[in-house]
Design an enzyme around this catalytic site. Sequence first.
Site, PDB file in Angstrom:
ATOM      1  N   PRO A   1     -15.190 -24.750   2.658  1.00 14.77           N
ATOM      2  CA  PRO A   1     -15.218 -23.297   2.836  1.00 14.77           C
ATOM      3  C   PRO A   1     -14.811 -22.852   4.243  1.00 14.77           C
ATOM      4  O   PRO A   1     -14.826 -23.622   5.196  1.00 14.77           O
ATOM      5  CB  PRO A   1     -16.668 -22.931   2.560  1.00 14.77           C
ATOM      6  CG  PRO A   1     -17.435 -24.154   2.892  1.00 14.77           C
ATOM      7  CD  PRO A   1     -16.538 -25.302   2.499  1.00 14.77           C
ATOM      8  N   ILE A   2     -14.472 -21.581   4.286  1.00 18.10           N
ATOM      9  CA  ILE A   2     -14.038 -20.914   5.507  1.00 18.10           C
ATOM     10  C   ILE A   2     -15.252 -20.558   6.366  1.00 18.10           C
ATOM     11  O   ILE A   2     -16.243 -20.049   5.851  1.00 18.10           O
ATOM     12  CB  ILE A   2     -13.362 -19.581   5.110  1.00 18.10           C
ATOM     13  CG1 ILE A   2     -12.074 -19.846   4.356  1.00 18.10           C
ATOM     14  CG2 ILE A   2     -13.128 -18.698   6.312  1.00 18.10           C
ATOM     15  CD1 ILE A   2     -10.942 -20.259   5.232  1.00 18.10           C
TER      16      ILE A   2
ATOM     17  N   ASP B   1       0.824  -1.204   0.000  1.00 10.59           N
ATOM     18  CA  ASP B   1       0.000   0.000   0.000  1.00 10.59           C
ATOM     19  C   ASP B   1       0.862   1.259   0.000  1.00 10.59           C
ATOM     20  O   ASP B   1       2.068   1.209  -0.210  1.00 10.59           O
ATOM     21  CB  ASP B   1      -0.954  -0.030   1.200  1.00 10.59           C
ATOM     22  CG  ASP B   1      -0.206   0.065   2.531  1.00 10.59           C
ATOM     23  OD1 ASP B   1       0.989   0.417   2.567  1.00 10.59           O
ATOM     24  OD2 ASP B   1      -0.836  -0.210   3.564  1.00 10.59           O
TER      25      ASP B   1
END
Lengths: 135, 135, 135, 135
Positions: A57-58, A15
């Site tokens: 899945p999470i 960033d």
Amino acid sequence: MESQFEVRIVWGDCDEQGIVFYPKYFYWMDSAFQTLLRDASQSVRAMREEFGIVGIPIVEANARFVASATHEEILRIEAEIRRWGETSLRVEYRGFCEDRPIFEGFEARVWLGRGSNGRPAATTIPEAFKKKFAK
Amino acid sequence: MESQFEVRIVWGDCDEQGIVFYPKYFYWMDSAFQTLLRDASQSVRAMREEFGIVGIPIVEANARFVASATHEEILRIEAEIRRWGETSLRVEYRGFCEDRPIFEGFEARVWLGRGSNGRPAATTIPEAFKKKFAK
Amino acid sequence: MESQFEVRIVWGDCDEQGIVFYPKYFYWMDSAFQTLLRDASQSVRAMREEFGIVGIPIVEANARFVASATHEEILRIEAEIRRWGETSLRVEYRGFCEDRPIFEGFEARVWLGRGSNGRPAATTIPEAFKKKFAK
Amino acid sequence: MESQFEVRIVWGDCDEQGIVFYPKYFYWMDSAFQTLLRDASQSVRAMREEFGIVGIPIVEANARFVASATHEEILRIEAEIRRWGETSLRVEYRGFCEDRPIFEGFEARVWLGRGSNGRPAATTIPEAFKKKFAK
């Protein structure tokens, strides 16, 4: 069984302060999970075929960040399944740049098979799957 | 028919120089394409059902960048299908922050249906689809 | 001088059709550019110090996609600076999964130094920089 | 003070199963934090100027996922600073698609100013900053 995942941090991962934008660490945790599967001769596609699951899945993801990292550095992530539940598992991650600890995190994932009505549902993790990680 | 897509640029879209990391513009071009479909009462899923296509994948993407943009700015993208080929189409994009031109780009996409052998293949774009954009 | 960049495609790089979401290829082209710099003992930070530039931003990016790729595959990108302008350069990329061509692309980048008024401006690329790639 | 952030989920946010790839939720949590700052007439850049901070980096991030979401849906995130520490704060998030809860998460962020040696260090959050959210 513990797996090692390595990635070189690049410009586009950072960033305005020149450090990794934090959601990227979750992308790498997910990548490290796939390395862990691969080291156990597995993959999401292989698990769909062998075990008939819908996916893995999470249900929860967490990371604590202890130091920042920047482009050109190599991030090494150690990944290990540290807890087996009836229908879920917990993968733990530790990230380093050389010997500098960068983050610690975990993912809780659920074994998503098919319920009796044929719809996706959390189902019991087969012993045959667990054994692949028992080294 | 021209569509307008707007997004507020955020911290995580920008690189160390505080400006948008360029691959993000392609993500927004793809997003603007979906707005264009929506404005024509379409979506990839709807097109699969109505026209039986596999998808409408990219065969070429291009952008020329004329000015940089940063977080907190609102990016507005104008999108329009400017060329219809037999089996492909060309979508053109122009991005602005207020009146400042930011980029110009295009995507070439192919109408991916099923060939006579049942496998994915570029097929003729139906007139019924083209008409939806004829405003 | 040609550089090789390799990355294993992961789950999170792919879209609903199970193939790489195309903006990711530009992220990898940018990553391959950094490998090219590294192979010439350079980096954006090193160039700021040695040559006093602001950066080396993109003015145009292009890719043509010839085949799709999916998670678990290893994408290899060959990168080379193929054209030197007075104040700009053109990097060309070719991506493969094993011997299967996946895409061809290029980036046009500008040498952004400081103009006589001290503000960022396109300036002449030093011979000392070009020589680093003359192998 | 609670802020509302909205985003339309797009094709490129979703994985092979057609649902949002989870690291994206952290990107949106970070985006919602910026909306929260904006609603308090703040931004990272404004805070650097007004309060002289280096930044407000993440030290921990967490999300629990209760339902999946897919492209074309609108994700609404409610964000609120729920805990003020001496040098840190905790932002809590709840995501919905219409009335369907999608996830709950939090970020712990630190107020990174300058220590007595001039180097970045966690410092006391000014009351003037806290007051901006006291509505």
